[in-house]
Structures are given as C-alpha cells and as structure tokens.
Motif scaffolding. Structure first.
Motif, short mmCIF file in Angstrom:
data_model
loop_
_atom_site.label_atom_id
_atom_site.label_comp_id
_atom_site.label_asym_id
_atom_site.label_seq_id
_atom_site.Cartn_x
_atom_site.Cartn_y
_atom_site.Cartn_z
N ILE A 1 40.33 36.03 49.42
CA ILE A 1 41.36 35.07 49.02
C ILE A 1 41.05 34.52 47.62
O ILE A 1 41.95 34.37 46.78
N GLY A 2 39.78 34.22 47.36
CA GLY A 2 39.40 33.73 46.04
C GLY A 2 39.70 34.74 44.95
O GLY A 2 40.21 34.38 43.88
N ALA B 1 36.44 35.65 42.75
CA ALA B 1 37.06 35.47 41.44
C ALA B 1 36.20 36.09 40.34
O ALA B 1 36.71 36.72 39.40
N ILE B 2 34.89 35.95 40.45
CA ILE B 2 33.98 36.53 39.46
C ILE B 2 34.04 38.05 39.49
O ILE B 2 34.03 38.71 38.44
N ALA C 1 37.95 29.54 43.39
CA ALA C 1 36.98 28.77 44.18
C ALA C 1 37.68 27.81 45.13
O ALA C 1 37.33 27.69 46.31
N VAL C 2 38.69 27.11 44.62
CA VAL C 2 39.44 26.17 45.45
C VAL C 2 40.14 26.89 46.60
O VAL C 2 40.16 26.42 47.74
N ALA C 3 40.71 28.06 46.30
CA ALA C 3 41.40 28.84 47.34
C ALA C 3 40.44 29.27 48.44
O ALA C 3 40.77 29.18 49.64
N ILE D 1 32.24 28.48 47.18
CA ILE D 1 31.25 29.39 46.57
C ILE D 1 31.64 30.84 46.83
O ILE D 1 31.58 31.69 45.93
N ALA D 2 32.07 31.13 48.07
CA ALA D 2 32.50 32.50 48.38
C ALA D 2 33.76 32.86 47.61
O ALA D 2 33.91 33.99 47.14
N GLY D 3 34.70 31.90 47.50
CA GLY D 3 35.91 32.16 46.73
C GLY D 3 35.61 32.43 45.27
O GLY D 3 36.21 33.30 44.63
#
Length: 362
Positions: free
Chosen positions: A88-89, A253-254, A116-118, A247-249
């Motif tokens: 999701i992230g 993203a990264i 991250a927020v997602a 952190i997982a999101g």
C-alpha cells in the motif's frame, strides 16, 4: 544478552551458514564444486561495486520491514501485515509522485511521506477491525496481506494504469528528477539505504532512551500493569500499529522511488516478496532493533550470494530460501536460549520499580 554475546551468536550463525552452504554444494554438485561455489558466492555478494551495491540495496527493504515488525512485536502485537503495508505504501507513493508538481526533491519528499502514512493507516485499519470483530490480529493481518495485493492490482489496473504498458499492471513512470539519488555511479545503491539505517538507529534510540520506548516495552511485557501505570490499553496498540505500519509503508515507497520508479504488480507483494524475509527475521529473532542491521545484511548477502552460485554453478533457485529459513530458525533458537535461559522470560523489573520508573519518566 550483552552486545558482545549477541555478536558472538550471530557470528556463529554466519559460520554455520557457510558450513550449510558447503554441505549443500557437496551434496548437489559434488565435493569438487565447494571451492568454485564459494568463489561464486562471494563474487555475488561483493565481487565488484555492482554486486556489493546490489547486496546493500536488498538490505534496505529487509531492514525496514524487520524494524517495523520488531516495533509491533515489542509491544506484544503479533502483526504479520507488513507485506500489505509495504504494498500500500508503494502504491500510494507511486500514485502521488506521478501527479504532484514541483522539483524532484519536493515530489519525492511528499510521495515518501504519503506512502509512510498510507502504510500506517492500513495497519491501523486492520488493528481497528481486529478489535471490532474480535478476530486475532495475526489472522486478520495475514489475510490483509493478500487483500492489499489484490486491491493494489485492481486500483492500478482501473485508475492508474500506464497507457504505454498494456502487457503489465503498472502505474506511470515517476519523473526522473524525483528518483532517489544513486550513491555509487552505475550501480543500484540508492539513498534509501542511508534512510533505512537512519530509521533503524532512530527507532532504537526511541525504544531505549525515551518514555515512549519504555511504555512500548512495558506494554509488551505486561499490558495490565502498563494500564495501571497510565498507558491507554485501548488506544496504545493502535498507535503502535500506526507507527510500525508507517515504517513498512515507507519501505514500499523507497523501493518504488529507488528501484522500480513506478508501482508494478508483483514487484512488492506476493509470496516471493523480499519483505517476508525481514518479517520472518523480526519474528524469530526478538533480540532488539539494532541487531536487525547485521541480520539484514547477512540475509541480503545470502540472497545475492546464492544468486551468484545459481548463475555460476547451476544450483536450484530454491536453495537461497532453504538456507535463509534454516539459519533464521537456528539464530532464533540460539538467541532465545541465551536471552531467556532455561526458564520462560520474566519481566526484569518488579511492579513497584516499573511504576516508579514510569512516574519519573525514565
């Protein structure tokens, strides 16, 4: 367990890992292939700048997922939904990065934050649903992994599909100026590696030296006593899931901004996701956040090293997964035995002492 003892255990596991690889090479290819096999292994890990950068690049998602899972596990929450949060992230970051205008730094900063927020919101939603339905978090979060993968595929195909990529389900490519900078020219090592190391150290500092970290540990060891000490037992777990999911999101993203430069179905989620490696390590090796850095490096080295052996020697592709799983279990048993001794783990502080620590903010 002291840092020196923990390092000794991990060093022993590394040596044992090399022995396991030697045995498997001798069994599968013959004793005469042990030498060439190890040469191929180390060449795959760090034979040149490209190999070393590839190993370090794999470390990034493994480490961030391991840190994410370690945070929730420390709080006593058996959340295994990091793969869904990772997906999701990555999807949200790709969607935001493709439409946000401005310089590359602004695009990347906004998109990584949104990813991250997602991931955090997804973890919070699953935790909230678990609380409302009284279904165990481990069951619901595991189901949510598959649901997140399917949802990301549907959203991408329906709303975000790149019109120039009809053969695969993928979003539009991100602007080149928004890609994470490459640290070593002509390799895959990007800025996400430094971000992952920074986050791992920052989380360790928070857990070890702040009141929030003390409450996190106390809640994981004894939720009832933590409630007596002032921790809101109904909201605190959801806040932990929000933080760990972020952190997982961010990891997803990264990966999108540093490696794939778009969200593409099958690159982040699924049964072969690299995130499973970090999740498994965090669950089976509850030895702290900081130790996840060398553990993640070792697991990343196994990934790239065994790919090198497969390429040079011709072993089966499943050997890497087999060796990783075996060594994670061995490390888990060794570290747990050293930490806990022959008896189950006990809270290191008496109730009055812990309450006094909580009141004083230590």
């Amino acid at each position: 367990m002291s840092g020196l003892r923990r390092a000794g255990v991990l060093g022993s596991v590394v040596i044992l890992g090399m022995a396991v690889i030697a045995v498997l090479l001798a069994f599968l290819q013959g004793p005469d292939q042990i030498g060439p096999g190890f040469a191929a292994f180390f060449k795959g890990v760090a034979g040149n700048e490209t190999s070393l950068a590839s190993t370090t690049r794999y470390l990034t998602p493994i480490l961030l997922i391991a840190v994410s899972a370690s945070v929730s596990t420390r709080a006593g929450l058996f959340d295994v939904g990091q793969i869904g949060q990772y997906v999701i992230g990555g999807l949200v970051a790709a969607a935001v990065g493709a439409v946000v205008p401005g310089p590359g730094l602004v695009i990347a900063s906004i998109a990584l934050t949104c990813g991250a927020v997602a991931g955090g919101c997804w973890a919070w939603l699953v935790g909230r649903l678990s609380y409302a339905t009284q279904v165990q978090l481990v069951v619901l979060s595991l189901i949510a992994n598959s649901f997140a993968d399917g949802l990301a595929r549907y959203i991408t195909r329906t709303f975000l599909q790149d019109p120039g990529k009809f053969s695969v389900v993928a979003t539009r490519e991100l602007p080149h100026e928004a890609w994470l900078p490459i640290l070593v020219p002509r390799t895959s090592l990007h800025l996400g590696f430094l971000i992952a190391i920074f986050i791992a150290i920052a989380v360790w500092v928070v857990i070890r030296y702040t009141t929030i970290g003390h409450r996190l540990t106390m809640f994981g060891r004894n939720p009832r006593f933590a409630a007596v000490a002032g921790v809101d037992s109904s909201r605190f777990p959801l806040r932990v899931l929000l933080c760990s999911g972020s952190i997982a999101g961010l990891a997803g993203a990264i990966e999108v901004f540093g490696v794939y430069h778009r969200y593409q179905d099958g690159t982040l989620g699924g049964s072969n996701s690299i995130a499973w490696t970090g999740l498994t390590a965090a669950i089976l090796i509850p030895a702290g956040v900081l130790v996840m850095i060398p553990v993640s490096m070792f697991l990343a080295a196994l990934t790239t090293g065994l790919v090198g052996v497969q390429r040079e020697i011709g072993i089966t592709s499943g050997l890497g997964t087999l060796v990783q799983g075996l060594l994670i279990v061995i490390a888990a048993v060794a570290l747990t035995k050293r930490v806990d001794g022959p008896h189950p783990r006990k809270t290191p502080h008496s109730a009055p002492a812990a309450l006094e620590d909580q009141r004083s903010g230590n």
